[in-house]
Design a protein around this motif. Structure first.
Motif, PDB file in Angstrom:
ATOM      1  N   GLY A   2       1.415   6.389  -7.544  1.00 26.78           N
ATOM      2  CA  GLY A   2       0.281   7.130  -7.916  1.00 26.78           C
ATOM      3  C   GLY A   2      -0.896   6.014  -7.904  1.00 26.78           C
ATOM      4  N   TYR A   3      -0.875   4.826  -7.012  1.00 26.90           N
ATOM      5  CA  TYR A   3      -1.977   3.819  -7.041  1.00 26.90           C
ATOM      6  C   TYR A   3      -2.568   3.887  -5.949  1.00 26.90           C
ATOM      7  CZ  TYR A   3       0.013   1.317 -11.060  1.00 26.90           C
ATOM      8  OH  TYR A   3       0.878   0.998 -12.261  1.00 26.90           O
ATOM      9  N   GLN A   4      -3.985   3.870  -5.854  1.00 25.59           N
ATOM     10  CA  GLN A   4      -4.769   4.014  -4.573  1.00 25.59           C
ATOM     11  C   GLN A   4      -5.114   2.384  -4.473  1.00 25.59           C
ATOM     12  OE1 GLN A   4      -8.063   6.650  -5.493  1.00 25.59           O
ATOM     13  NE2 GLN A   4      -7.421   8.165  -4.039  1.00 25.59           N
ATOM     14  N   ALA A   5      -4.715   1.713  -3.583  1.00 26.20           N
ATOM     15  CA  ALA A   5      -4.864   0.466  -3.139  1.00 26.20           C
ATOM     16  C   ALA A   5      -5.982   0.014  -2.319  1.00 26.20           C
ATOM     17  CB  ALA A   5      -3.636  -0.298  -2.338  1.00 26.20           C
ATOM     18  N   LEU A   6      -6.493  -1.186  -2.542  1.00 23.84           N
ATOM     19  CA  LEU A   6      -7.845  -1.829  -1.851  1.00 23.84           C
ATOM     20  C   LEU A   6      -7.479  -3.173  -1.581  1.00 23.84           C
ATOM     21  CD1 LEU A   6     -10.917  -1.534  -0.932  1.00 23.84           C
ATOM     22  CD2 LEU A   6     -11.384  -2.278  -3.212  1.00 23.84           C
ATOM     23  N   ASP A  38       1.625   3.592  -3.362  1.00 24.22           N
ATOM     24  CA  ASP A  38       0.888   4.837  -3.225  1.00 24.22           C
ATOM     25  C   ASP A  38       2.126   5.919  -3.976  1.00 24.22           C
ATOM     26  OD1 ASP A  38      -1.033   7.117  -1.927  1.00 24.22           O
ATOM     27  OD2 ASP A  38       1.000   7.481  -1.064  1.00 24.22           O
ATOM     28  N   ALA A  51       0.630  -1.259  -0.140  1.00 25.22           N
ATOM     29  CA  ALA A  51       0.013  -0.057   0.086  1.00 25.22           C
ATOM     30  C   ALA A  51       0.787   1.357  -0.098  1.00 25.22           C
ATOM     31  CB  ALA A  51      -0.960  -0.086   1.136  1.00 25.22           C
TER      32      ALA A  51
END
Length: 350
Positions: A160-164, A157, A153
């Protein structure tokens, strides 16, 4: 990567008012705390380093894999009827089973050096590979919750990634579905509310029913839209959710992205076609260990609204066997990554 070890309790060593070592702790082991102090090929120690241990970490980077065009379209847009170029709305999806650290044991993978099986090594190698693909959507499997929270995570980030994170339970079927909906009407699709579907499917270790090998019930459901009521997979239903078989249907026009390689007959596509199984139109393998080789990973998409532009090239078994199998010092999972580039179909002029 260059790390420094210290047994002091403070988390940020400093030289005067300027922080000498970053506050971020990269590793704790046996009461020692390691701080990352550099990422270059060289490091010049200073007087402040006296009394600390310097450790250099060197890792081979995975060989670059090419993105192979399967569409024959070389322009970045769609030529409209009035001669204008309109955006085709391309995006990429990466699917990767990264091999959980809980399974990466020397007993299972005795052919892989122990240092290359360690999570400290594998996580950096995997991260370099994942971010190197620069995919718009990244779907990872076999991610442990602590590894997600403490490593993936925050690291993703930075890119530029939003992690789920979706935790696996005993009842979960391991599949990921991405539903994309256009918010504006200028992206070449039929209408702003039109949805595109991408489904990433893989096998599930330990789950009783959900296996994604070709001709399994889950594969048949996705690829054919229904499951034969006499399919042997339906005989094992401890949760009582598979009956009646008539409910296991859908009307989605799902197609396997990598089957596009089976329809390409020229250039680099022909080379990839030789790595496809002619009986299934799927890759010969996505999982390669010493004792098993086969396909457990797929990317399905809705063919009424998307087309496949390009695919990440498949690996050759002979090249992997030089290290016996996967995982290896070069490739840190027993699966290979799959990546597809999709284009939204242009809206129809009436």
């Amino acid at each position: 990567m260059v790390n420094m070890s210290t047994s002091q309790s403070n988390t940020s060593l400093s030289n005067g008012t300027a922080a000498l070592y970053p506050a971020a702790v990269t590793q704790r082991s046996g009461g020692e705390t390691w701080f990352e102090v550099g990422r270059s090929k060289t490091y010049t120690p200073t007087a402040d380093d006296i009394g600390h241990v310097l450790k250099f970490e060197c890792a081979p980077s995975p060989s670059p894999r090419r993105l192979i065009s399967v569409s024959g379209i070389d322009v970045p847009g769609h030529l409209d009827l009035d001669g204008r170029i309109s955006s085709g709305g391309t995006f990429t999806v990466l699917s990767y089973n990264i091999l959980s650290d809980a399974y990466a044991s020397s007993e299972l993978y005795s052919y892989c050096p122990s240092w290359a099986l360690s999570w400290t090594y594998r996580r950096q190698n995997l991260l370099r590979e994942i971010v190197g693909y620069r995919a718009d959507i990244v779907c990872l499997q076999e991610v442990q919750s602590d590894h997600f929270e403490e490593f993936f995570a925050p690291e993703l980030d930075k890119h530029g990634y939003q992690a789920l994170f979706k935790r696996k339970t005993a009842e979960d079927n391991v599949a990921l579905i991405v539903v994309l909906e256009a918010k504006f009407g200028n992206h070449g699709i039929d209408n702003p509310g039109k949805r595109q579907l991408v489904c990433v499917l893989r096998s599930s270790d330990g789950n009783i029913w959900f296996t994604s090998v070709f001709n399994s019930a889950p594969h048949a459901l996705l690829a054919m839209g229904k499951v034969d009521p006499l399919h042997p997979d339906l005989a094992i239903d401890p949760l009582g959710i598979l009956r009646p078989a008539a409910k296991l249907t859908h009307q989605l026009p799902l197609v396997s992205a990598y089957s596009s390689f089976a329809r390409v007959g020229v250039g680099l596509g022909l080379e990839q076609r030789r790595k496809m199984d002619p009986a299934t139109n799927e890759p010969l393998f996505t999982n390669c260990t010493r004792d098993f080789i086969g396909t457990h990973d797929y990317i399905f998409y809705s063919a009424d609204s998307l087309t496949v532009e390009s695919l990440l090239e498949l690996l050759d078994e002979d090249s992997l066997r030089k290290d016996t199998a996967l995982p290896s010092p070069e490739w840190s999972s027993d699966h290979i990554a799959l990546l597809a580039e999709f284009r939204c179909k242009p809206r129809t002029r009436r």
